[in-house]
Design an enzyme around this catalytic site. Structure first.
Site, PDB file in Angstrom:
ATOM      1  N   THR A   1      16.564  51.868  80.070  1.00 48.02           N
ATOM      2  CA  THR A   1      17.934  51.565  79.637  1.00 48.02           C
ATOM      3  C   THR A   1      18.706  50.844  80.731  1.00 48.02           C
ATOM      4  O   THR A   1      18.195  50.600  81.816  1.00 48.02           O
ATOM      5  CB  THR A   1      18.668  52.873  79.248  1.00 48.02           C
ATOM      6  OG1 THR A   1      19.921  52.569  78.676  1.00 48.02           O
ATOM      7  CG2 THR A   1      18.887  53.747  80.459  1.00 48.02           C
ATOM      8  N   VAL A   2      19.969  50.481  80.432  1.00 46.95           N
ATOM      9  CA  VAL A   2      20.906  50.048  81.472  1.00 46.95           C
ATOM     10  C   VAL A   2      22.171  50.895  81.385  1.00 46.95           C
ATOM     11  O   VAL A   2      22.569  51.337  80.310  1.00 46.95           O
ATOM     12  CB  VAL A   2      21.305  48.556  81.359  1.00 46.95           C
ATOM     13  CG1 VAL A   2      20.081  47.671  81.507  1.00 46.95           C
ATOM     14  CG2 VAL A   2      22.051  48.258  80.083  1.00 46.95           C
TER      15      VAL A   2
END
Length: 528
Positions: free
Chosen positions: A350-351
């Site tokens: 993810t970010v």
């Protein structure tokens, strides 16, 4: 205080606004939005949209989004759940009749309805000043004019070459020249640029109805998916209050289930029964206690946490002192607890983006396509890389997280917000799939128990007890590894580093902001 003789990063300090992201261009974009009068929410959306182009293994408009926002850093905190749902035709019986007892990671069945775009629109409606027509321009430019591949992104591209080589439309869109991109390559994605232009012009309906949705449905149904246009058109974002707990005089907030933030809160409640300061930050005892708290919390999560629209999740019970006492009393410093091995269905990527603006609006924002490069399915004409978040479901009738029509899977992405006396002091997050609750706990206890600043707290070596193995980064000293083995832990070195994190500390007395960003990623903190 940092030893300036040694390699490392300084904290970043500013007065007006601060952002921390996993890529310098995203951080710069967010700062430009803030300097142009945008809010923290505006900056987060602009940075995230750009990351969906330039960090394609982690995020994009084919994924999901969660956020916590506290306007002006005080008062009511709002939780946004932008996670997607299973198609209405996705019954467990359908899968079991076809002898599918788990969702295949790179199949059409892995794709839940992407929730990110609707979440962005909802968040901007409530907390933004600028529209998607403005905020998506940096992402459009990067897709159409090209962007330069950064080192950590190239590392992931190489590691997932086989997955991309065998995906749907991935060779065309994500393997330029038939090979993984390397650092310094310039990548163009004109089809994705056209898609972003349509969303910028027509908003969420451009994504969830019309030609773009038709192409996604056609792509998925062409490889056996159950998705319909009605599934896309019906998607909505849920707005709720957060859940939280008290740790070292600070309130720690998470999005409620189907987000897994409750896992981190349970860990904190168990660790609060121990005085971590009795042990050095880098010690066998500290790593052991963290692992034991995680094992209990993850076991609770996998057994009881799912979409509350389908299953009753007893949040007050799991966050109670009685629950922490019941399990904390069993933890010993001289041996491991005898617990069953927890095996979650997937381990995503993810970010995470942290933003605080000049008005002290605090935004904790996370966006993901689940595993690296998601489902490895790119929509035929749009350039949208689709998530594989539906692999978080079980195909097990009676299990709280069993797949069902319109149900949201148990998630992994968790933005966090820390307050004190009702005021925001730190929007923060730690990426890395199943690591996230442990990562957040590790970073926060580094600060509140061991006095680290935000950068030191993020930098410190990490470990994750996952599926029966204690996965340890290279920075964990050999003496700690050996000590953990003596307590019964099976240890292994982890190949990619554990996650990445961002944090912004708000110093209300001085009127300043202090940012940190993880060296395990390509990004940075920036302020002005």
């Amino acid at each position: 205080m940092r030893n300036f003789h040694l390699a490392g990063r300084s904290t970043v300090h500013a007065q007006n606004g601060m952002v921390a992201t996993s890529h310098p261009l995203a951080a710069l974009t967010a700062i430009e939005v803030l300097r142009a009068g945008g809010t923290a929410a505006d900056a987060a959306v602009a940075a995230c949209a750009l990351l969906g182009v330039i960090e394609p293994q982690s995020t994009g408009i084919g994924g999901d989004c969660f956020a916590l926002i506290q306007p002006r850093g005080e008062g009511k905190i709002v939780s946004y759940n932008g996670s997607g749902r299973a198609p209405m035709a996705a019954t467990p019986q359908w899968y079991l009749e076809r002898d599918l007892h788990a969702i295949p990671l790179t199949s059409a069945h892995a794709v839940s309805i992407p929730g990110a775009v609707d979440a962005w629109v909802t968040i901007l409606r409530d907390h933004g000043k600028l529209g998607l027509d403005t905020l998506l321009q940096p992402a459009i430019k990067a897709a159409e004019e090209g962007y330069v591949v950064a080192p950590r992104i190239a590392f992931d591209w190489k590691n997932y070459f086989e997955k991309l080589k065998n995906g749907i439309n991935t060779q065309r869109y994500l393997l330029p020249g038939g090979r993984p991109a390397v650092a310094g390559d310039v990548i163009h994605q004109p089809e994705l640029g056209n898609t972003l232009r349509a969303i910028a012009r027509h908003g969420r309906d451009a994504f969830y109805t019309g030609a773009i949705a038709e192409d996604m449905v056609e792509t998925l149904r062409g490889i056996g998916g159950l998705h319909t246009l009605d599934d896309f058109a019906a998607h909505t974002t849920e707005t709720t209050a957060p859940i939280g707990t008290l740790y070292e005089d600070h309130d720690v907030w998470q999005c409620p289930p189907n987000g897994p933030g409750i896992t981190m809160l349970v860990m904190l409640n168990i660790l609060s029964r121990f005085d971590l300061t009795k042990f050095p930050a880098m010690s066998v005892e500290r790593f052991h206690l963290e692992a034991e708290a995680a094992r209990v919390a993850y076991m609770m999560r996998e057994q009881y946490v799912a979409d509350p629209a389908h299953i009753d999740v007893d949040v007050p019970r799991f966050l109670s002192k009685a629950f922490a006492d019941e399990h904390g009393d069993k933890i010993r410093l001289d041996r491991m607890l005898d617990l069953p091995t927890v095996a979650p269905p997937m381990h995503p990527s993810t970010v995470y983006i942290s933003v605080v603006d000049k008005d002290r609006n605090a935004c904790s924002f996370i966006n993901s396509i689940a595993q690296a490069f998601g489902s490895a399915i790119v929509s035929n004409k749009t350039g949208i890389l689709l998530q594989n978040r539906a692999c978080g479901f079980r195909v097990q009738v009676g299990h709280p997280n069993c797949i069902a029509p319109g149900k949201r899977p148990l998630h992994t992405i968790i933005p966090s917000l820390v307050t004190k006396g009702g005021r925001a002091v730190m929007p923060f997050g730690v990426m890395g799939g199943q690591y996230q609750p442990v990562g957040q706990t590790h970073v926060l206890t580094n600060m509140l128990d061991y006095g680290c600043d935000v950068q030191e707290a993020i930098d410190m070596p990490r470990g994750l007890h996952y599926e029966g193995l204690y996965q340890l980064e290279d920075g964990v000293p050999p003496a700690i590894v050996e000590g953990l083995k003596k307590l019964g832990h099976k240890t292994t070195r982890v190949v990619p580093p554990l996650g990445g994190g961002q944090a912004i500390w708000i110093d209300w007395d001085k009127g300043t902001l202090i940012g940190g960003s993880d060296p395990r990623k390509d990004g940075c903190a920036l302020g002005y």
